[in-house]
Design a protein around this motif. Structure first.
Motif, PDB file in Angstrom:
ATOM      1  N   ALA A  75       0.736  -1.238  -0.122  1.00  0.00           N
ATOM      2  CA  ALA A  75       0.062  -0.054  -0.103  1.00  0.00           C
ATOM      3  C   ALA A  75       0.695   1.409   0.047  1.00  0.00           C
ATOM      4  CB  ALA A  75      -0.758  -0.007   1.386  1.00  0.00           C
ATOM      5  N   ALA A  76       2.014   1.072   0.937  1.00  0.00           N
ATOM      6  CA  ALA A  76       2.826   2.333   0.907  1.00  0.00           C
ATOM      7  C   ALA A  76       3.469   2.646  -0.607  1.00  0.00           C
ATOM      8  CB  ALA A  76       4.076   2.216   1.607  1.00  0.00           C
ATOM      9  N   PHE A  77       3.741   1.520  -1.312  1.00  0.00           N
ATOM     10  CA  PHE A  77       4.612   1.744  -2.466  1.00  0.00           C
ATOM     11  C   PHE A  77       3.535   2.393  -3.548  1.00  0.00           C
ATOM     12  CE2 PHE A  77       5.557   0.086  -6.611  1.00  0.00           C
ATOM     13  CZ  PHE A  77       6.759   0.560  -6.793  1.00  0.00           C
ATOM     14  N   VAL A  78       2.317   1.654  -3.397  1.00  0.00           N
ATOM     15  CA  VAL A  78       1.146   2.183  -4.497  1.00  0.00           C
ATOM     16  C   VAL A  78       0.851   3.654  -3.959  1.00  0.00           C
ATOM     17  CG1 VAL A  78      -1.236   2.077  -5.025  1.00  0.00           C
ATOM     18  CG2 VAL A  78       0.221  -0.099  -4.479  1.00  0.00           C
ATOM     19  N   CYS A  79       0.878   4.219  -3.054  1.00  0.00           N
ATOM     20  CA  CYS A  79       0.559   5.464  -2.700  1.00  0.00           C
ATOM     21  C   CYS A  79       1.818   6.349  -3.055  1.00  0.00           C
ATOM     22  CB  CYS A  79       0.347   5.692  -0.999  1.00  0.00           C
ATOM     23  SG  CYS A  79      -1.165   4.816  -0.397  1.00  0.00           S
ATOM     24  N   ALA A  80       3.068   5.849  -2.767  1.00  0.00           N
ATOM     25  CA  ALA A  80       4.141   6.753  -3.190  1.00  0.00           C
ATOM     26  C   ALA A  80       4.097   6.954  -4.591  1.00  0.00           C
ATOM     27  CB  ALA A  80       5.354   6.094  -2.561  1.00  0.00           C
TER      28      ALA A  80
ATOM     29  N   LEU B 150       3.330   9.870  -9.851  1.00  0.00           N
ATOM     30  CA  LEU B 150       2.944   9.791 -11.084  1.00  0.00           C
ATOM     31  C   LEU B 150       1.686  11.097 -11.356  1.00  0.00           C
ATOM     32  CD1 LEU B 150       2.423   6.198 -11.907  1.00  0.00           C
ATOM     33  CD2 LEU B 150       4.124   7.613 -12.895  1.00  0.00           C
ATOM     34  N   SER B 151       1.573  11.923 -10.168  1.00  0.00           N
ATOM     35  CA  SER B 151       0.384  12.696 -10.323  1.00  0.00           C
ATOM     36  C   SER B 151       0.648  13.994 -11.458  1.00  0.00           C
ATOM     37  CB  SER B 151       0.217  13.351  -8.991  1.00  0.00           C
ATOM     38  OG  SER B 151       1.262  13.949  -8.755  1.00  0.00           O
ATOM     39  N   ALA B 152       2.023  14.135 -11.740  1.00  0.00           N
ATOM     40  CA  ALA B 152       2.384  15.123 -12.345  1.00  0.00           C
ATOM     41  C   ALA B 152       2.708  14.555 -13.816  1.00  0.00           C
ATOM     42  CB  ALA B 152       3.950  15.987 -12.108  1.00  0.00           C
ATOM     43  N   MET B 153       2.565  13.294 -14.116  1.00  0.00           N
ATOM     44  CA  MET B 153       2.795  12.600 -15.479  1.00  0.00           C
ATOM     45  C   MET B 153       1.902  13.046 -16.460  1.00  0.00           C
ATOM     46  SD  MET B 153       4.594   9.223 -14.578  1.00  0.00           S
ATOM     47  CE  MET B 153       6.538   9.126 -13.801  1.00  0.00           C
ATOM     48  N   PRO B 154       0.446  13.180 -16.260  1.00  0.00           N
ATOM     49  CA  PRO B 154      -0.525  13.065 -17.368  1.00  0.00           C
ATOM     50  C   PRO B 154      -0.213  14.325 -18.056  1.00  0.00           C
ATOM     51  CG  PRO B 154      -1.812  12.547 -15.372  1.00  0.00           C
ATOM     52  CD  PRO B 154      -0.114  12.795 -14.864  1.00  0.00           C
ATOM     53  N   VAL B 155       0.441  15.473 -17.525  1.00  0.00           N
ATOM     54  CA  VAL B 155       1.036  16.671 -18.356  1.00  0.00           C
ATOM     55  C   VAL B 155       1.849  16.265 -19.757  1.00  0.00           C
ATOM     56  CG1 VAL B 155       2.055  18.745 -18.533  1.00  0.00           C
ATOM     57  CG2 VAL B 155       0.741  18.161 -16.291  1.00  0.00           C
TER      58      VAL B 155
ATOM     59  N   LYS C 294      11.877   9.618 -18.624  1.00  0.00           N
ATOM     60  CA  LYS C 294      12.815   9.975 -17.569  1.00  0.00           C
ATOM     61  C   LYS C 294      11.824  10.062 -16.279  1.00  0.00           C
ATOM     62  CE  LYS C 294      16.613  13.137 -16.259  1.00  0.00           C
ATOM     63  NZ  LYS C 294      17.403  14.254 -16.678  1.00  0.00           N
ATOM     64  N   GLN C 295      10.860  11.004 -16.575  1.00  0.00           N
ATOM     65  CA  GLN C 295      10.061  11.361 -15.257  1.00  0.00           C
ATOM     66  C   GLN C 295       9.567   9.970 -14.748  1.00  0.00           C
ATOM     67  OE1 GLN C 295       6.314  13.384 -15.902  1.00  0.00           O
ATOM     68  NE2 GLN C 295       7.002  14.592 -13.962  1.00  0.00           N
ATOM     69  N   GLU C 296       9.151   8.967 -15.611  1.00  0.00           N
ATOM     70  CA  GLU C 296       8.599   7.723 -15.049  1.00  0.00           C
ATOM     71  C   GLU C 296       9.593   7.026 -14.371  1.00  0.00           C
ATOM     72  OE1 GLU C 296       6.954   5.512 -18.389  1.00  0.00           O
ATOM     73  OE2 GLU C 296       5.208   6.865 -18.626  1.00  0.00           O
ATOM     74  N   GLU C 297      10.703   6.897 -15.000  1.00  0.00           N
ATOM     75  CA  GLU C 297      11.934   6.286 -14.002  1.00  0.00           C
ATOM     76  C   GLU C 297      12.113   6.840 -12.925  1.00  0.00           C
ATOM     77  OE1 GLU C 297      16.566   4.966 -14.995  1.00  0.00           O
ATOM     78  OE2 GLU C 297      15.478   6.117 -16.462  1.00  0.00           O
ATOM     79  N   GLU C 298      12.104   8.306 -12.857  1.00  0.00           N
ATOM     80  CA  GLU C 298      12.545   9.021 -11.541  1.00  0.00           C
ATOM     81  C   GLU C 298      11.373   8.730 -10.309  1.00  0.00           C
ATOM     82  OE1 GLU C 298      12.992  12.826 -12.672  1.00  0.00           O
ATOM     83  OE2 GLU C 298      14.976  12.468 -13.561  1.00  0.00           O
ATOM     84  N   ALA C 299      10.201   8.648 -10.916  1.00  0.00           N
ATOM     85  CA  ALA C 299       8.920   8.515 -10.051  1.00  0.00           C
ATOM     86  C   ALA C 299       8.854   7.136  -9.541  1.00  0.00           C
ATOM     87  CB  ALA C 299       7.638   8.831 -10.960  1.00  0.00           C
ATOM     88  N   GLN C 300       9.179   5.779 -10.311  1.00  0.00           N
ATOM     89  CA  GLN C 300       9.204   4.835  -9.857  1.00  0.00           C
ATOM     90  C   GLN C 300      10.394   4.523  -8.995  1.00  0.00           C
ATOM     91  OE1 GLN C 300       9.797   1.621 -12.766  1.00  0.00           O
ATOM     92  NE2 GLN C 300       9.027   0.056 -11.585  1.00  0.00           N
ATOM     93  N   LYS C 301      11.433   5.283  -9.191  1.00  0.00           N
ATOM     94  CA  LYS C 301      12.684   5.253  -8.290  1.00  0.00           C
ATOM     95  C   LYS C 301      12.268   5.918  -6.750  1.00  0.00           C
ATOM     96  CE  LYS C 301      17.797   6.175  -7.910  1.00  0.00           C
ATOM     97  NZ  LYS C 301      18.658   6.967  -8.529  1.00  0.00           N
TER      98      LYS C 301
ATOM     99  N   ILE D  50       6.673  -3.163 -16.347  1.00  0.00           N
ATOM    100  CA  ILE D  50       7.061  -2.215 -15.619  1.00  0.00           C
ATOM    101  C   ILE D  50       8.063  -1.250 -16.237  1.00  0.00           C
ATOM    102  CG2 ILE D  50       6.521  -3.409 -13.449  1.00  0.00           C
ATOM    103  CD1 ILE D  50       9.832  -4.007 -13.132  1.00  0.00           C
ATOM    104  N   TRP D  51       8.497  -0.355 -15.715  1.00  0.00           N
ATOM    105  CA  TRP D  51       9.651   0.400 -16.186  1.00  0.00           C
ATOM    106  C   TRP D  51      10.930   0.231 -15.540  1.00  0.00           C
ATOM    107  CZ3 TRP D  51      10.711   3.326 -20.741  1.00  0.00           C
ATOM    108  CH2 TRP D  51      12.112   4.087 -20.554  1.00  0.00           C
ATOM    109  N   PHE D  52      12.150  -0.237 -15.884  1.00  0.00           N
ATOM    110  CA  PHE D  52      13.163  -0.136 -15.060  1.00  0.00           C
ATOM    111  C   PHE D  52      14.424  -0.114 -15.898  1.00  0.00           C
ATOM    112  CE2 PHE D  52      16.593  -2.953 -13.329  1.00  0.00           C
ATOM    113  CZ  PHE D  52      16.571  -2.651 -11.863  1.00  0.00           C
ATOM    114  N   ASN D  53      15.286   0.793 -15.165  1.00  0.00           N
ATOM    115  CA  ASN D  53      16.687   0.965 -15.698  1.00  0.00           C
ATOM    116  C   ASN D  53      16.678   1.340 -17.172  1.00  0.00           C
ATOM    117  OD1 ASN D  53      19.534   1.248 -15.556  1.00  0.00           O
ATOM    118  ND2 ASN D  53      19.810  -0.818 -15.809  1.00  0.00           N
TER     119      ASN D  53
END
Length: 359
Positions: A13-18, A23-28, A207-214, A281-284
């Motif tokens: 749940a913590a991972f999903v929330c984080a 990802l909240s800014a990614m739709p832009v 890049k944003q997706e990678e940073e967001a996942q990290k 998923i997105w990784f590396n």
């Protein structure tokens, strides 16, 4: 076991929330990419339409040039015919003038002599008719030649008028062609610009997706660490009360050490990476998917020491996960979300890596 499941649920749940917050800014970026993709598609369609118009216009210009060439040849032919007709007309006119002059200079005595030397009335009438026919023939021939000349002149005028229309049409078509070529060049420039913007937007999004996942993984790890600390404190107080709670606490701690993994049937799959439920998923710097040997046996692959690892991945004798990738040659070792893997196959698509599993 219940405590272990609760820890896993909390960490998930913590991972999903984080990850959701990250990802909240990614739709832009997604909206920008979609808009640029639409622009690219529209410009490409426009360019294809312009090129098709240019092909049609080029064919029409070629047809007009052929008509002009044919018209020029016809004008040359008519001019030659007109010159011949004028020459014949002048010759006939000169012949007629010569006969008239002869009759005038010799007077009417020659005509009268010719008539009165007739042997009979029939011969007289024939000679009189002959004299009249000469005059009528000259007149008729001259009139016919004048009509022919006038007809040729009319044809020549009509043809030259048509030729002028064709020349004007050719000029108009050439102007349209130049305008279309300029429009095609401008559209090509716009398309190249939008393509560059689209590429930049896609790279920014990736890049944003990678940073967001990290960031989400780091946040989840922090929350999991805090949760583990709390559970350890609780376990210590239970150890002070009796020996059985101590053993139970020890089991819980043991459970928390594997709490970063999730159970999927008989396999223990590390969380934060590729799982059967998270099939992409997105990784590396690349996307990851998996292909199951239950669906794709991979009998054509030469995998020495092939075996199934505890996480359900198919591995070789050196412990490398069996991978498929179009970005790396076979034998390349690549780091994945589930550990190091080696490329044995292709057909995964650019920017993607397939992990071979038994899921």
């Amino acid at each position: 076991m219940n405590m272990h499941k609760k820890r896993i649920a909390r960490r998930g749940a913590a991972f999903v929330c984080a990850f959701g917050v990250a990802l909240s800014a990614m739709p832009v970026h997604a909206a920008e990419v979609k808009s640029l993709e639409d622009k690219t598609s529209n410009l490409q369609s426009q360019l294809e339409g312009i090129n098709q118009d240019l092909v049609t216009l080029s064919n029409k210009i070629a047809e007009t040039e052929a008509e002009i060439e044919e018209s020029n040849n016809e004008v040359y032919r008519l001019e030659a015919s007109l010159q011949i007709s004028r020459n014949n007309e002048e010759k006939q006119y000169e012949t007629m003038k010569t006969r008239i002059k002869y009759m005038y200079e010799n007077g009417s005595e020659t005509m009268i002599t010719m008539l009165f030397t007739a042997d009979s009335m029939g011969d007289f009438l024939n000679k009189a008719e002959f004299i009249q026919n000469i005059t009528d023939y000259d007149k008729e021939m001259l009139e016919n030649m004048m009509e022919i000349r006038q007809g040729i002149e009319t044809q020549e005028e009509d043809l030259k008028s048509q030729q002028q229309e064709l020349t004007d049409l050719q000029s108009q078509l050439n102007t349209e062609q130049q305008n279309l070529q300029a429009k095609a060049a401008a559209t090509s420039t716009d398309l190249a610009t939008v393509n560059a913007q689209l590429q930049a937007a896609r790279e920014a999004q990736a890049k944003q997706e990678e940073e967001a996942q990290k960031k989400a993984q780091e946040e989840a790890a922090k929350q999991a660490s805090a949760s583990t600390g709390n559970n350890t404190s609780g376990s210590s107080s239970n150890n002070n009360s009796s020996s059985k709670p101590s053993n139970s606490g020890s089991n819980n701690n043991s459970g928390s050490s594997s709490g970063s993994s999730s159970s999927n049937g008989k396999y223990n799959i590390p969380s934060g990476g590729l799982t059967p439920s998270k099939g992409r998923i997105w990784f590396n710097g690349h996307t990851e998917t998996y292909y199951s040997q239950k669906v794709l046996p991979g009998t054509g692959l030469n995998i020495p020491g092939r075996h199934i690892a505890s996480d359900g991945t198919i591995r070789d004798k050196d412990g490398y996960i069996v991978l498929a990738s179009d970005d790396y040659p076979k034998g390349t070792v690549v780091e994945t979300s589930l550990g190091a893997g080696k490329v044995y196959d292709s057909g995964s698509g650019k920017g993607n890596i397939d992990l071979y599993t038994d899921w």
